[in-house]
Design a protein around this motif. Structure first.
Motif, PDB file in Angstrom:
ATOM      1  N   ALA A  73       3.569  -4.488  16.113  1.00 22.47           N
ATOM      2  CA  ALA A  73       4.373  -4.796  16.811  1.00 22.47           C
ATOM      3  C   ALA A  73       4.759  -4.167  14.426  1.00 22.47           C
ATOM      4  N   ALA A  74       5.880  -3.051  14.887  1.00 26.49           N
ATOM      5  CA  ALA A  74       6.336  -2.842  13.336  1.00 26.49           C
ATOM      6  C   ALA A  74       7.313  -4.047  12.589  1.00 26.49           C
ATOM      7  N   PRO A  75       7.032  -3.630  11.694  1.00 24.94           N
ATOM      8  CA  PRO A  75       8.628  -4.559  11.074  1.00 24.94           C
ATOM      9  C   PRO A  75       9.418  -4.436  11.129  1.00 24.94           C
ATOM     10  N   ASP A  76      10.533  -4.790  11.015  1.00 26.67           N
ATOM     11  CA  ASP A  76      12.455  -4.452  11.501  1.00 26.67           C
ATOM     12  C   ASP A  76      13.743  -5.348  10.859  1.00 26.67           C
ATOM     13  N   GLY A  77      13.050  -4.037   9.494  1.00 23.86           N
ATOM     14  CA  GLY A  77      14.416  -4.488   8.438  1.00 23.86           C
ATOM     15  C   GLY A  77      12.782  -4.795   6.920  1.00 23.86           C
ATOM     16  N   PHE A  78      13.653  -5.247   5.687  1.00 23.71           N
ATOM     17  CA  PHE A  78      12.934  -5.193   4.661  1.00 23.71           C
ATOM     18  C   PHE A  78      12.301  -6.464   4.976  1.00 23.71           C
ATOM     19  N   VAL A  79      13.231  -7.775   4.899  1.00 24.63           N
ATOM     20  CA  VAL A  79      12.457  -8.879   5.048  1.00 24.63           C
ATOM     21  C   VAL A  79      11.634  -9.434   6.403  1.00 24.63           C
ATOM     22  N   SER A  80      10.641  -8.462   6.666  1.00 23.66           N
ATOM     23  CA  SER A  80       9.532  -8.572   8.110  1.00 23.66           C
ATOM     24  C   SER A  80       8.041  -7.627   7.963  1.00 23.66           C
ATOM     25  N   THR A  81       6.822  -8.601   8.334  1.00 28.23           N
ATOM     26  CA  THR A  81       6.092  -7.917   8.460  1.00 28.23           C
ATOM     27  C   THR A  81       5.606  -6.885  10.447  1.00 28.23           C
ATOM     28  N   PRO A  82       4.612  -6.312   9.579  1.00 31.52           N
ATOM     29  CA  PRO A  82       4.152  -6.338  10.937  1.00 31.52           C
ATOM     30  C   PRO A  82       3.160  -7.257  12.081  1.00 31.52           C
ATOM     31  N   ILE A  83       2.300  -6.668  12.688  1.00 34.45           N
ATOM     32  CA  ILE A  83       2.048  -7.781  13.746  1.00 34.45           C
ATOM     33  C   ILE A  83       0.186  -6.884  14.191  1.00 34.45           C
ATOM     34  N   HIS A  84      -0.496  -7.339  13.811  1.00 35.47           N
ATOM     35  CA  HIS A  84      -1.636  -6.745  14.092  1.00 35.47           C
ATOM     36  C   HIS A  84      -2.208  -7.093  15.123  1.00 35.47           C
ATOM     37  N   ALA A  85      -3.387  -6.766  16.710  1.00 32.81           N
ATOM     38  CA  ALA A  85      -3.433  -6.984  17.177  1.00 32.81           C
ATOM     39  C   ALA A  85      -5.061  -7.594  15.971  1.00 32.81           C
ATOM     40  N   SER A  86      -5.489  -8.469  16.853  1.00 30.65           N
ATOM     41  CA  SER A  86      -6.788  -9.646  16.333  1.00 30.65           C
ATOM     42  C   SER A  86      -7.943  -9.607  16.968  1.00 30.65           C
TER      43      SER A  86
ATOM     44  N   ALA B   1      -0.524  -4.809   5.745  1.00 23.11           N
ATOM     45  CA  ALA B   1      -1.184  -5.573   6.341  1.00 23.11           C
ATOM     46  C   ALA B   1      -0.751  -6.690   7.342  1.00 23.11           C
ATOM     47  N   GLY B   2       0.617  -6.759   6.709  1.00 25.22           N
ATOM     48  CA  GLY B   2       0.811  -7.655   7.494  1.00 25.22           C
ATOM     49  C   GLY B   2       0.326  -9.849   6.782  1.00 25.22           C
ATOM     50  N   VAL B   3       0.193  -9.510   5.244  1.00 22.69           N
ATOM     51  CA  VAL B   3       0.144 -10.690   4.869  1.00 22.69           C
ATOM     52  C   VAL B   3       1.346 -10.779   5.288  1.00 22.69           C
ATOM     53  N   VAL B   4       1.207 -12.822   4.887  1.00 26.28           N
ATOM     54  CA  VAL B   4       2.457 -13.169   4.712  1.00 26.28           C
ATOM     55  C   VAL B   4       1.986 -14.436   4.091  1.00 26.28           C
ATOM     56  N   GLY B   5       2.662 -15.823   3.560  1.00 22.67           N
ATOM     57  CA  GLY B   5       1.762 -16.553   2.897  1.00 22.67           C
ATOM     58  C   GLY B   5       1.532 -17.735   3.739  1.00 22.67           C
ATOM     59  N   LEU B   6       0.165 -18.333   3.703  1.00 21.62           N
ATOM     60  CA  LEU B   6      -0.915 -18.690   4.190  1.00 21.62           C
ATOM     61  C   LEU B   6      -0.453 -20.413   4.041  1.00 21.62           C
ATOM     62  N   GLY B   7       0.196 -20.649   3.013  1.00 23.46           N
ATOM     63  CA  GLY B   7       0.620 -21.965   2.518  1.00 23.46           C
ATOM     64  C   GLY B   7       1.027 -22.808   3.177  1.00 23.46           C
ATOM     65  N   GLY B   8       2.158 -21.959   4.370  1.00 15.34           N
ATOM     66  CA  GLY B   8       3.181 -22.986   4.656  1.00 15.34           C
ATOM     67  C   GLY B   8       4.708 -22.032   5.265  1.00 15.34           C
ATOM     68  N   ALA B   9       5.080 -21.672   4.531  1.00 11.16           N
ATOM     69  CA  ALA B   9       6.139 -20.788   4.889  1.00 11.16           C
ATOM     70  C   ALA B   9       6.223 -19.625   5.270  1.00 11.16           C
ATOM     71  N   ALA B  10       5.398 -19.286   5.345  1.00 14.24           N
ATOM     72  CA  ALA B  10       5.068 -17.140   5.954  1.00 14.24           C
ATOM     73  C   ALA B  10       6.118 -16.075   5.911  1.00 14.24           C
ATOM     74  N   PHE B  11       6.641 -16.728   4.350  1.00 13.75           N
ATOM     75  CA  PHE B  11       7.464 -15.785   3.952  1.00 13.75           C
ATOM     76  C   PHE B  11       5.965 -14.520   3.375  1.00 13.75           C
ATOM     77  N   PRO B  12       6.785 -12.819   3.604  1.00 12.81           N
ATOM     78  CA  PRO B  12       6.257 -12.033   3.629  1.00 12.81           C
ATOM     79  C   PRO B  12       6.026 -11.919   2.669  1.00 12.81           C
ATOM     80  N   SER B  13       4.165 -11.986   1.812  1.00 13.11           N
ATOM     81  CA  SER B  13       3.707 -11.600   1.437  1.00 13.11           C
ATOM     82  C   SER B  13       4.517 -10.606  -0.405  1.00 13.11           C
ATOM     83  N   PHE B  14       4.420  -9.187   0.780  1.00 12.10           N
ATOM     84  CA  PHE B  14       4.871  -8.077  -0.415  1.00 12.10           C
ATOM     85  C   PHE B  14       6.349  -8.475  -1.343  1.00 12.10           C
TER      86      PHE B  14
END
Ligand SMILES: Cc1cc2nc3c(=O)[nH]c(=O)nc-3n(C[C@H](O)[C@H](O)[C@H](O)COP(=O)(O)O)c2cc1C
Ligand SMILES: Cc1cc2nc3c(=O)[nH]c(=O)nc-3n(C[C@H](O)[C@H](O)[C@H](O)COP(=O)(O)O)c2cc1C
Ligand SMILES: Cc1cc2nc3c(=O)[nH]c(=O)nc-3n(C[C@H](O)[C@H](O)[C@H](O)COP(=O)(O)O)c2cc1C
Ligand SMILES: Cc1cc2nc3c(=O)[nH]c(=O)nc-3n(C[C@H](O)[C@H](O)[C@H](O)CO)c2cc1C
Ligand code: SF4
Ligand code: SF4
Ligand code: SF4
Ligand code: SF4
Ligand code: FES
Lengths: 185, 220, 191, 228, 344, 655
Positions: F72-85, F146-159
């Motif tokens: 799944a690809a990001p949709d807009g600026f504040v968004s991240t892709p999702i990868h198959a795990s 790389a789809g990295v988001v904050g792992l501390g809680g809010a899952a805000f796109p880290s980039f």
């Protein structure tokens, strides 16, 4: 006796002069109140208030010609907001104007049935329906206020009002149940 | 132009209407007032007399109390700086009693105004509390409507009981105090006693037919 | 000086217009549901009360008394008050929409607030001088405003309390006012 | 518009000035410390209310808006002063007792309220009926509160009736409780507020009972919902 | 499901624990009071507590609320005890009963019961009694060591039930003014403070008996402070403001104004500061607001004691400040993280 | 905030207000090492796992996907892709229950795994072992892909947080290793076992945000982690990075609290740490960023804790994103009986799950299964006694009791005045409330209510604009029509009026009467309209269905008129064959008249009103001209001219 009458008359006349002068000199035009009321109304433009749209209703409230409890889309919350704004006591919604909808709805046109007559387009107060004559029409769901006005004009009954469902984006935390204090034993 | 005219017009209308109502209203009141004036004046007098009658029944005198009055002043004895009116009751020209108000300044909360009637012979015709701010339920027992205590003054005089026993029982005197309230009766007693002493000292001046200068009578 | 202080303490606390003298109760009960409106009302009342206290003194002293027509007191006082209030309202409305927003809607209500006429009549009864009248009017207004604002803040709390249904609204408001008046009895004897 | 029975019901119960509109509170609370005072002021208020309603209804069509309020208050004030003078002439002692609250009828909010809300919009007979109904309603509240406070505070009813009814009424006083010390709170200012609060709550209970005739449990409250 | 949201951990604190601590903290004071003034103290507490619980049950029932939960929260008991220790320990039985009834019904349940009342219920009860029955409320029995000494249990009971003390030499013989009352009335008779405090009514530094009583309540109050049932702001500001203002006047004219020590220990100032003004429901709740609230109580108490119609004024001062508490809270909001300055 | 100006050194630890000492329960899960969780049979990957817009699927049902492939690809600026795990086949793209307090479903991509865990043959990302060559914007892009988001809680796109913008000056990077919530230990064991990745991640982020200092805040109850971190930093010999030991005090790990504790600065309300020169990341985020950049590993797994009294073997797992919670419970030895509550996240901030079928997402740091004794009863609240305990512990300095009272009264304005939105929902207040009130739920309730009200408001403003726009359009159309009509009529009238002045006068009189009746001044344009009005009036007498007539008879509004007309049409046809409502001219005139009436007081931008005004001006001019007839009104020629001018003006204004 005469002095009494004369002194009162003079006093009164003096105030009359002042009031007359001021009433013309300091006349106030325009009425920002209507704007304030209009801002509180839900802008569904559905006419259930018995006025053709929200602004006329706002005008009527400002003129004291309408009660504040005639707008079903605004619901009790809307009445409260109006009561707050106008410093009146809140009233229950007037059932003659209809009841507040339990859930919000949007219009959906069954595109297979639509004959493209444009009647719904004319009825929609906010131009939320797209389409030209003889072509099928669609509702822009994001614009539709759920006013129901397009339902009736449709000659082939192809417009349905469907409830808008909660998503994780629009879900609301429920009000915590009444405290034990407010619960019957 | 238009505005000017409009203003004139409005001024004219407003003042005319208001004046009309003012004239009508005050005329109505003028008439009412005229027709009630005498009655009201009479009522006022009757009211005053009635309150005086509480300490001195009308049967005991035959003069017009309201016109037979003088003013006296004695801050110490009367408890007030303001001049005090003394009404003099006479029967067939004989002095019967003097009626005047004194103030007991040391009530539990503020002044207590008392109407004191003293018979010519120096005994008390009666005492009434005219106004006070004592605690309701405690000190207000000095009102006739609350208790009979104040009626007990009638007939008392300076020697009766002796001056040193003009105290509440708690202080070793002859007069009852109220349960839980000694201050109020103490204050009233003191004021009445002072009034009696004043009367004794000034009796003749008080009953002199022509109103005397208060200062003079004071010095006398 | 202390005289004026005593008048002030007397009107604000000991003989509070609302809680002890029973004047101006309708706006006290009616306009106290929200703190903001209570404040607007308090401000407007302070203004009108002081002004009418002074105006009625003048009318009494320079028109009624010299002419010996004291029986016209009520009618002339009320005329003066109504006139002054209405003039103020119209002028404020035009001159300062902002101020009108704050005071405007309360001004007409004040004409029929008996505290205003009450203060005028009490002034005459107490034989207050010009300055005393002004202080008396101002003190009455401050007392009114004080209890009005405190009351409105309490009512906001009570509005969200679990008040028994029969007591919701006016009854609990009156009971609260009663208990406030009870508390104000503590000031008895101060002056 | 309103029928006469509506006017009557409104004034006496449904929209009672004292219990529902909460107007005219000052005299209602101030002079309700005894039944006789209450009655006296009630009668005076009825008279003023009827008169002012009638006059205002009669003149309603030719008063400019900017002078409306001054004219209305003048009408009312004139009526009140007339009453005041008459009372001074006829019931001087009662006048003394009621004191400042007689002239203050002028600013009794009901009078102006009815003038604005009813008399200025209705014809003469209706305005008269309204004045009467509202006046009676107000007096009803006043008398009820007065009786309640007098009984609680002094254990009597109709004390000092002679102020209103003349000397022959001097001994009309009904003593309900003998040797009653008096529950002072009732006659003091707080008692007035508390008493009216309780009376209005009582009215609410009665209204609720009337609204749902089915016998309800003792509960005088509604349950769960209220503010929740 | 009432609680859906985090946090999910169980909560240690509870209302009934808090209230029980208050009752416990009052015990030393009550004990000393009984020692000096007789068993009337305990009788008053008993009658008030029973009436309070009864009134609470009836009101809960009428309002259709859960009985068990609210009866077991101990608030009615706290109210009853605080009311009862303010009453004269020689009183007809209906006095505490009436007070508790008014406290619970008008002070508490008409507002919705526990937590909703804007006025301190115990003080409502107290002031209603003071105004409606001033005679009964101003007659304090003489304490141990003064006059005839402490009233015997028999005398207390006879008076409580029969309202008659003839058998014991009459009411006047057994009662007198409280120290505050005495000093106030003597001062009004233009005596000096020293003269007024000359009698055997006065002990080491305040009224005979009253001084120990207040020390015992102080101990209880300090205990509440240490276990954090109450916060320091209110007691400190009540006592502090009372001490400051009385010191100022005392230094100005020590003949006409009593010493701060006398003011702090002769009346209800200590109980008021630690137990009454701290009633969480009716006090101000912001930290800064509590300081103002307490200071208001201290100052009002002093003003009414000195110039008003009542010898002690804690009850009135508390009620008056209760009125102001919502407004105070509104204007003393603390600075919120991330916001500049205070909202005043 | 005087400290804001000072240097960030990490030498001093400040105290944040409020907060609580809680029993950590950390030993339950912290003792054992991180375990790799096996591949589940199905992976459920919600499209919305981060703050911002949900990703858009780029695969279809039936597609084969490989581990690390973007599905799944990001949709807009504040968004991240999702990868198959893991590798497998996409079997569904549909609504599934997701980890959300509502228990609602949301769009997920469901992969049936093949157990092979086959990676993409050519990774989508390129590994950059030496990132120092890269310019920061490239770095950020890598992190995004790389789809990295904050792992501390809010899952805000880290980039986004790696992208401070050209003007922003970053004084310090703060790594959040506080892990203040009870029970959770995933950061603790991560710091213990992967301290090196974290330290390197710190260097990388410092490079990206151009920070000169990095402080790693760790609570003092994690001594092993502190030692491991210090060792790793020593090994890197990077003096810029410093481990700062902070007291164990909940919520030390809250971003704002940690920033305050480490720097003494306060993040402004509604602001970002960046506003005060701080960037804050979770320690796990740092490690993930480092691996994404240097090893091209997208975020497809994370370390998380499974713990609680009801879990038989609490421990930490390295879990593939999308693994159902039920699998993890089974892996931890199952539960002892039914847990009293199953919580995703910690006990203070997490939310209760209604089902264990929901998948682990990027933000999931803990699954907590509690026993009764560990759980707050659902229903034992009493009324608030205003004890103020809650205010004592609130780290945001709020008055929780006031927030509660206003939220409970649904007085949302007041709640906001009391700074509802500065509440971080930490739960401290509810934890000390002697009345056991679910305070946080009240705040969440109020916040969601406010958001909804804002949505409604936006929508209604939008609707108003659209409605007004429509009105304007209709006005314009009417004005044009009318202008045409007026011109035509005027021409007509010129002839007839000359011939028959009487009829003309009567018509005018009628018109004026009609006008004054509706409160409008007579004017030439209205004249015309009113003449047609008699006809239009016919409309109003037509019997109509009561239900649909509310608008038609009383209205002045064109939309409503149109609506009413549409509704009543059928009846009209039947009952009155001569009904002029079908007559477009009459209807148009009726509407125009209505419009004119409505708009006559809004003189500004209304073409009709403008026209009227002009016509009036004209009239006045003519009136004062001596040689004219008494009134311009009486002069048909002048009137016609006025009308024509008005029409022209109207057209001009309309355009
Ligand atoms: C609130 C209160 C009001 C009082 N009001 C009065 C009062 O109006 N008159 C009075 O004499 N005593 C009043 N007292 C009582 C006095 O303070 C004092 O106790 C008493 O008069 C002294 O009486 P004793 O000498 O019998 O002890 C009042 C006491 C209190 C507490
Ligand atoms: C709605 C929202 C918008 C944000 N916008 C930005 C942003 O524009 N730039 C940025 O650097 N961080 C942004 N953040 C990230 C926050 O600064 C913070 O780091 C993040 O919310 C994680 O904090 P938490 O877990 O304590 O809630 C945003 C966060 C949220 C919730
Ligand atoms: C009350 C509260 C407690 C928190 N505790 C922690 C914590 O212990 N560890 C952590 O990394 N983040 C914690 N967070 C989240 C941080 O505020 C912040 O979102 C995070 O450190 C930002 O880093 P990230 O974007 O890398 O997730 C907490 C947030 C709140 C509101
Ligand atoms: C520290 C503390 C002090 C209290 N003080 C009083 C008090 O003075 N009067 C009272 O009626 N209740 C008091 N209570 C009990 C309770 O809070 C009170 O009855 C509430 O007002 C009931 O809603 C107190 C409780 C606590 C914890
Ligand atoms: S009912 Fe409400 S939403 Fe509908 S038109 Fe009237 S005001 Fe607008
Ligand atoms: S589409 Fe239909 S329901 Fe929606 S706004 Fe338009 S008329 Fe109303
Ligand atoms: S801790 Fe609970 S009871 Fe105490 S003030 Fe806060 S919300 Fe109210
Ligand atoms: S949840 Fe909100 S109000 Fe409660 S303590 Fe945390 S920040 Fe404060
Ligand atoms: S009667 Fe209404 S304010 Fe007094």
């Amino acid at each position: 006796m005469l002095s009494a009458i004369l002194s009162m008359a003079a006093l009164a006349a003096a105030f009359g002069v002042a009031l007359g002068y001021v009433s013309v000199r300091f006349k106030v035009e325009g009425d920002p109140l209507v704007d304030q009321i209009d801002a509180v109304l839900p802008q569904t433009q559905c006419g259930q208030c018995s006025f053709p749209g929200c602004r006329p209703y706002a005008q009527a409230i400002a003129d004291g010609e309408a009660e504040i409890n005639q707008c079903p889309p605004g619901g009790e919350a809307g009445v409260m907001a109006l009561a707050d704004l106008l410093g009146r006591d809140p009233l229950p919604l007037n059932p003659e104007n209809g009841v507040a909808k339990e859930v919000k709805t949007v219009a959906v046109i069954d595109e297979d049935v639509c004959i493209g007559c444009t009647k719904c387009i004319q009825a929609c107060p906010i131009d939320a329906i797209l389409g030209a004559a003889k072509q099928m029409h669609t509702v822009i769901a994001d614009e539709c206020t759920g006013c129901d006005l397009c339902v009736e004009p449709c000659p082939v009954d192809c417009i349905d009002m469907v409830p808008i469902e909660d998503t994780t984006q629009t879900w609301k935390w429920p009000f915590p149940e009444a405290d034990a204090t407010e619960k019957a034993a | 132009m238009a505005v000017q005219n409009e203003i004139l017009r409005q001024i004219w209308i407003s003042s005319a209407i208001l004046a009309a109502f003012a004239v009508a209203g005050s005329a109505l009141l003028g008439v009412t007032e005229g027709s009630t004036r005498e009655q009201i004046a009479a009522n006022e007098q009757a009211y005053l007399i009635k309150s005086l009658n509480q300490v001195l029944p009308p049967s005991q005198f035959d003069n017009d109390l309201l016109s037979d009055s003088i003013e006296i002043q004695d801050t110490d004895a009367l408890g007030t700086e303001a001049p005090v009116t003394v009404y003099r009751a006479r029967k067939q020209g004989q002095a019967v009693a003097a009626l005047f108000t004194v103030v007991a300044p040391d009530g539990y909360s503020g002044n207590i105004r008392l109407l004191v009637g003293v018979n010519f012979n120096g005994s008390l015709a009666g005492v009434r509390a005219v106004s006070h701010r004592e605690t309701p339920g405690l000190g207000d027992a000095i009102e006739v409507s609350r208790s009979d205590w104040i009626l007990g003054f009638a007939g008392r005089a300076l020697g009766q009981p002796p001056v040193e026993r003009w105290r509440v029982k708690k202080d070793g005197g002859d007069f009852d105090q109220f349960t839980g309230a000694t201050i109020t009766p103490r204050a009233v007693l003191k004021a009445v006693k002072k009034a009696l002493i004043y009367f004794a000292a000034h009796r003749d001046d008080l009953f002199a037919t022509s109103a005397k200068d208060p200062q003079e009578s004071d010095n006398g | 000086m202390t005289d004026y202080l005593f008048i002030l303490i007397g009107t604000v606390l000991v003989n509070n217009f609302v809680l002890v003298q029973f004047l101006g109760l309708c706006p006290f009960m009616g306009v106290s549901k929200k703190r903001e409106t209570a404040m607007g009302m308090a401000l407007a009342t302070t203004f009108v009360l002081t002004l009418s206290s002074v105006c009625s003194y003048l009318v009494n002293e320079y028109i009624l008394a010299p002419l010996g027509v004291e029986y016209l007191r009520t009618i002339s006082f009320i005329l003066v008050i109504a006139g002054v209030v209405q003039l103020t309202e119209m002028i404020v409305h035009k001159a300062s929409p902002l101020l009108y927003e704050v005071l405007g809607i309360y001004l007409p209500l004040i004409t029929t607030n008996c505290a205003v006429l009450g203060v005028a009549l009490l002034n005459v009864r107490e034989q207050n001088s010009f300055l005393e009248s002004a202080v008396y009017g101002f003190g009455a207004a401050v007392g009114f405003s004080l209890v009005m604002i405190l009351f409105s803040a309490m009512r906001e709390r009570i509005a969200v309390a679990d008040v028994p249904a029969a007591f919701q609204g006016a009854p609990i408001g009156l009971i609260t006012a009663g208990l406030m008046s009870l508390a104000f009895m503590g000031f008895a004897g101060l002056v | 518009m309103a029928s006469y029975s509506d006017i009557a019901r409104d004034g006496l119960w449904k929209n009672n000035p004292g219990f529902v509109q909460l107007l005219g509170l000052c005299p209602l609370l101030a002079v309700s410390n005894s039944l006789v005072n209450a009655l006296g002021l009630g009668l005076a208020t009825i008279f003023v209310l009827v008169t002012s309603n009638v006059i205002i209804s009669a003149i309603r069509n030719w008063v400019q808006p900017q002078v409306r309020i001054p004219v209305f208050v003048m009408v009312i004030a004139a009526t009140v002063t007339a009453i005041e003078l008459i009372m001074q002439a006829e019931l001087y002692e009662l006048y003394k007792v009621l004191g400042i609250f007689i002239p203050l009828i002028t600013t009794n909010c009901i009078i102006m309220g009815r003038a604005e809300a009813f008399a200025a919009k209705n014809d003469l007979p209706k305005a008269l009926a309204d004045g009467l109904a509202q006046g009676l309603g107000f007096s009803f509240a006043l008398v009820l509160l007065g009786a309640m406070r007098e009984v609680l505070g002094q254990g009597t009813l109709l004390r000092d009736a002679h102020l209103l009814f003349g000397e022959q009424a001097r001994d009309w006083t009904i003593t309900l409780v003998h040797n009653y010390d008096g529950f002072l709170l009732a006659v003091l200012p707080p008692g007035a507020f508390l008493g009216l609060g309780l009376l209005i709550a009582l009215k609410n209970v009665i209204d609720r009972r009337l609204a749902q005739p089915k016998a309800q449990p003792i509960s005088t409250t509604d349950t769960a919902e209220s503010t929740a | 499901m009432a609680r859906l949201s985090s946090p999910h951990l169980p909560v240690q604190a509870s209302v009934s624990v808090v209230m029980r601590r208050v009752v416990i903290a009052l015990i030393p004071g009550i004990a000393v009071m009984t020692f000096f003034f007789g068993v009337g103290v305990l009788l008053n507490i008993g009658i008030a507590a029973v009436t309070a619980l009864l009134a609470e049950s009836i009101m809960l029932k009428l309002r259709g609320r859960e009985l068990g939960r609210f009866l077991s929260d101990w608030t009615a008991v706290v109210t009853a005890v605080l009311l009862a220790i303010g009453l004269p320990p020689l009183a007809p039985w209906w006095l505490p009963a009436m007070g508790a009834f008014f406290a619970l019904v008008f002070g508490k349940h008409l507002y919705g019961g526990m937590g909703y009342n804007p006025f301190n219920p115990a003080m409502i009860g107290y002031v209603v009694l003071l105004i409606a029955f001033p005679t009964q409320m101003t007659l304090w029995p003489t304490p141990l060591g003064v006059g005839d000494g402490v009233a015997s249990p028999l005398a207390v009971l006879t008076y409580a039930i029969g309202n008659d003390l003839a058998a014991f030499g009459g009411l006047d013989a057994m009662t007198g003014a409280t120290p505050l009352d005495h000093v106030k009335t003597q001062l009004s008779l233009s005596q000096t403070v020293a003269e007024a405090q000359g009698g055997n009514m006065f002990g080491l530094f305040a009224g005979q008996g009253w001084e120990w009583l207040n020390l015992a309540f102080l101990a209880g109050g300090l205990w509440l402070l240490t276990n954090r049932t109450i916060r320091w702001q209110i007691p400190v500001s009540v006592l502090g403001s009372l001490a400051i203002i009385s010191t100022l006047f005392w230094l100005g004219d020590s003949d006409r104004f009593a010493s701060p020590l006398f003011h702090l220990t002769s009346g209800a100032a200590i109980v008021g500061a630690f137990f009454i003004a701290t009633d969480p429901v009716t006090a101000s709740t912001t930290p800064r607001g509590r300081l103002y609230y307490g200071a208001g109580i201290g100052v009002l108490t002093y003003i009414i004691r000195n110039w008003g119609g009542y010898p002690d004024a804690i009850a009135f001062a508390v009620l008056l400040m209760n009125m102001a508490a919502p407004t105070i809270d509104e204007y003393t909001q603390p600075r919120v993280y991330g916001h500049e300055g205070r909202k005043d | 905030m005087s400290a804001a100006a000072g240097m960030v050194t990490g030498a001093k630890v400040w105290k944040f207000p409020g907060g609580l000492k809680l029993n950590g329960h950390k030993t339950l899960s912290a003792t054992s090492a991180i375990e790799d969780a096996p591949i589940p049979a199905y992976l459920i990957l919600p499209l919305a796992q981060h703050i911002g817009a949900a990703a858009k699927p780029v695969v279809e049902v039936g597609d084969q996907v490989y581990k690390g492939q973007t599905i799944a690809a990001p949709d807009g600026f504040v968004s991240t892709p999702i990868h198959a795990s893991s590798s497998g086949k996409v079997v569904a793209i549909e609504e599934r229950p997701v980890a959300h307090p509502s228990g609602l479903s949301a769009m997920c991509i469901v992969i049936e795994t093949d157990g092979l865990d086959t990676p993409l043959s050519t990774p989508e990302l390129e590994a950059h072992p030496d990132y120092s060559e890269l310019d920061p914007s490239h770095l950020r892009n890598l992190v995004r892909q790389a789809g990295v988001v904050g792992l501390g809680g809010a899952a805000f796109p880290s980039f986004i947080k790696l992208n401070p913008g050209p003007d922003a000056q970053v004084d310090a990077l703060i790594l959040n290793g506080a892990e203040c919530e009870p029970y959770i230990t995933c950061d603790q064991v991560l710091m213990r076992e992967q301290a090196d990745d974290i330290a390197r991640g710190a260097q990388l982020i410092m490079h990206a945000v151009q920070a000169t200092t990095c402080l790693i805040g760790v609570e003092d109850n994690k001594s092993e982690s502190i030692a491991a971190l210090n060792k790793a930093i020593d090994a890197l010999d990077d003096r810029r990075i410093k481990v700062v030991v902070v007291p164990t005090r909940y919520p030390q790990g809250g971003e704002k609290q940690l920033v305050q504790a480490l720097t003494g600065r306060e993040v402004p309300s509604e602001g970002l740490p960046l506003d005060i020169g701080i960037v804050c990341h979770n320690v796990g985020t740092a490690a993930t960023v480092w691996r994404a950049v240097t090893r091209a590993e997208p975020l497809i797994s994370r370390v998380m804790t499974v713990t609680g009294g009801a879990i038989k073997q609490p421990r930490n797992f390295n879990v593939r994103i999308g693994t159902p919670v039920s699998e993890l419970l089974a892996l931890s030895g199952g539960t002892q009986g039914t847990p009293a509550r199953l919580v995703m996240g910690g006990p203070m901030m997490g939310f209760a799950l209604t089902s264990d079928a929901v998948p682990v997402v990027k933000a999931t740091n803990c699954i907590l299964a509690t026993t009764e004794a560990e759980t707050a009863p659902v229903e034992d609240a009493m009324p608030c006694i205003r004890c103020g305990e809650c205010a004592e512990v609130c780290p945001a300095g709020l008055l929780p009791q006031q927030l509660y009272w206003h939220s409970r009264a649904r007085d949302l304005d007041r709640a906001q005045e009391y700074k509802l939105f500065d509440c971080i929902e930490c739960g401290c207040c509810a934890q000390v409330c002697p009345s056991h009130i679910p305070l946080v739920q009240f705040y969440r309730f109020a916040k969601t209510e406010i958001w909804e009200a804002e949505r409604d408001k936006r929508k209604s403003n939008h609707a108003r604009e659209r409605h007004e726009f429509r009105q304007d359009r209709l006005d314009r159309e009417e004005a044009e029509k009318k202008a045409r009509l007026a011109a035509k009529k005027a021409a007509l009238k010129k002839d007839t009026s000359a011939a028959n002045p009487v009829a003309e006068a009567i018509a005018r009189a009628k018109a004026r009467k009609a006008e004054t009746a509706s409160g409008q001044p007579a004017d030439p344009v209205a004249d015309m309209i009113a003449q047609a009005k008699a006809k239009a009036d016919g409309n109003k007498k037509i019997p109509e269905k009561p239900a649909s007539t509310e608008n038609s008879s009383s209205t002045d509004d064109p939309v409503a008129a149109a609506i009413a007309r549409a509704k009543a049409k059928a009846d009209q046809k039947k009952t009155d064959s001569a009904a002029p409502s079908d007559d477009p001219v009459a209807a148009a005139i009726a509407r125009a008249k209505a419009k004119a009436a409505e708009k006559s007081d809004e003189k500004s931008d209304d073409p009709v009103a403008a026209a009227i005004a002009k016509a009036k001006a004209r009239k006045a001019e003519q009136q004062s001209a001596p040689e004219e007839k008494p009134t311009a009104d009486d002069d048909p020629v002048a009137a016609a001219i006025a009308r024509a001018k008005a029409a022209a003006a109207a057209k001009k204004d309309g355009d």
